[in-house]
Each structure stands twice: as C-alpha cells, then as structure tokens.
Design a protein around this motif. Sequence first.
Motif, PDB file in Angstrom:
ATOM      1  N   HIS A   3     -13.009  64.589 -32.083  1.00  0.00           N
ATOM      2  CA  HIS A   3     -13.655  64.353 -30.795  1.00  0.00           C
ATOM      3  C   HIS A   3     -14.367  65.656 -30.402  1.00  0.00           C
ATOM      4  O   HIS A   3     -14.220  66.676 -31.077  1.00  0.00           O
ATOM      5  N   GLU A  58     -18.622  63.536 -29.680  1.00  0.00           N
ATOM      6  CA  GLU A  58     -18.608  63.356 -31.131  1.00  0.00           C
ATOM      7  C   GLU A  58     -18.178  61.923 -31.379  1.00  0.00           C
ATOM      8  O   GLU A  58     -17.134  61.506 -30.860  1.00  0.00           O
ATOM      9  N   HIS A 101     -16.165  55.304 -28.181  1.00  0.00           N
ATOM     10  CA  HIS A 101     -16.571  56.693 -27.991  1.00  0.00           C
ATOM     11  C   HIS A 101     -17.327  56.879 -26.662  1.00  0.00           C
ATOM     12  O   HIS A 101     -17.110  57.846 -25.934  1.00  0.00           O
TER      13      HIS A 101
HETATM   14 CU1  CUA Z   1     -13.750  60.822 -28.574  1.00  0.00          CU
HETATM   15 CU2  CUA Z   1     -16.034  60.332 -29.009  1.00  0.00          CU
END
Ligand code: CUA
Length: 318
Positions: free
Chosen positions: A152, A189, A195
């Motif tokens: 991340h 990321e 995400h």
């Molecule tokens: Cu955690 Cu993108």
Amino acid sequence: MMDILSPAGPQAAHIRELWHVTVLLCTLVFAGVLSVLAYVLWKRPRAGEADTPDLAARGAPEAGPRRRVSAAVAASVLGLLFLIVASVVTDRALAHLSLKDALHVEVTANQWWWEARYDDPQASRVFTTANELHIPVGRPVIFTLRSNDVIHSLWVPQLAGKKDLIPGRTATLHVRADQAGSYRGQCAEFCGFQHAFMAFTVVAKPPAEYEAWAEHQRQPAAESGDARAVRGRELFLGTSCVMCHAVQGTSASARRGPDLTHLASRETLAAGTLPNKPDALKQWIRNPQQFKPGVNMPATNLPDSDLDALVAWLGSLQ
Ligand code: CUA
C-alpha cells in the motif's frame, strides 16, 4: 480535498517548491521547442515547381545544424541535471525535519483500511484507532509504516509525500502539521479491488485539544445503559463480530478488523467510504459487500431489530 499546492506543514511545502521548479523548467523547455519549431516551419526554404533539387548538398557535412543539435543536447542534459539536484535538495530538506519531542504512531495498512497505534513509553497509555488519525499542530510525528498483506502507499498531500508500506518491511515518514485542519489521505498504490476506497483522515488540532482527544481514546468504551444498547452489546459479544474486532473494556480483543472502542467518535465508516450515521452503519453491517465488494467483513444475517440494537450500542461508543 487532496491538494499538494496547499501545504499545511514544512514537508509538503518542500514538495510544492520542487513541483513549482519542475513545472517552470518544463514549461520553458516546452515553449522553447514549440518556438523553434514554429520558426523553422516559417523560415523553411520554399521550392517552386520549376526548381531542380539541389542534389549536390546531399551527404556534405552541415556545420550549422550540428552545432545547434549539440547545443540542444547540452541544454537538455543541463536541465535534467538541474532537476536531479533540485530533487536531491528537496530530499535532504525532508530528512532534516527536527524530531524533538516527536509523537510516535505505528500505521499498519490492511486490505482496505488503516490501523493507527499511538505509542507511549507507558504500555497502559498505548491506544489503537482506525482510519482517522489525530495529531497535534506544531509537533513532529514519526509514522512507522507496515503492511499486513500487500503493498500500500500512505499519501496525505497537504502534509507529506507518498511512502510505500511493504509487507515484511518497516518504513518511516516524518510529518509536521503547522495549521490545524482536517486533511484527507488516500492509499496511493494499487492494492486490490477496493484500493480506491482506502481513504483516511488526518486531523491536526492544537496540542491541548490533541491531548484531550488522546486521553479520551485511552479510556475504555463509554457505553450507554439504554436497554436496546445493552442488547446490542450482548449480540456483538455473542456473534462473529468478536472474531475480528476489539472494543476495550469488553472481552472483544481481536485485531483482524478495525478497533471499535471509540467508533462513534469517528467521522466516517469503512475507511472513508460512508458517513458515520446510524442508517449507514446498519446498512454496512447488514451487507458490507454492497459498498465495498471483496471486503473481508462478511454480511450479517441478523433480524432487523437485532441490527438496530447492534447499531444502538456501536453508536454509543463515543
Ligand atoms: Cu491500499 Cu491501495
């Protein structure tokens, strides 16, 4: 708002300077290239239909163009060198933040939420929260970064640059907020399906207010004695909720999901996905997958009245 051009502390201000220098240089180069292109198109030799091609000039060395190309290559190399020096200078400035009397916070990234553990030399004063970090204005903060699953990246544009959280590794990020305010952060990321829904907030407040907040977070959950909330507490401790969540002051102490000790004091649910309102909380508990498909929290098969009781108790955890 996520805006690198409105820094709220020295780290973000250094990055903004680098941004300005880079944009200025790139604009100059762009304008220069376009001007030269326009000039040569304007001044090019125009041959008429009757002119015979000048074949004699083919293959002969051209001193003029060679000099100009060499000058352009030299200018490009100098420009790139200048940008390298500017980023090294910025990097050094970022590393020179004074860390006297720094606050230590361990941030652990999970798919798809953030855990924040506030360290203290006295173990009894350590506390854990999720997705909403409070920090004191004017005091440096050392974030120790870890990940529980995949890579991340922590990014709060108004406070600092990005820093990756890599499984099995530890990184640190030094930050200081000089202006009080609420700064949105985001995972930067790609870390899986949700995400984009891995946001968080950093709330910078005057030191006295921060201390009051931290002291409150250290206390066990403040529970309501209301009959429905009491029923909700029983449900929480008697169902699968306790397999993943912790609520200080109760028997729930699992760490797979966010700590819920002071859930009601937070602005959002599910890492910035939903407002922290009773109805949203109820919908979230009923079926988290409808808001964050792929999230690890399973749907709950409880009757409506039980869900209401659960929400009443969780809503009382100020
Ligand atoms: Cu955690 Cu993108």
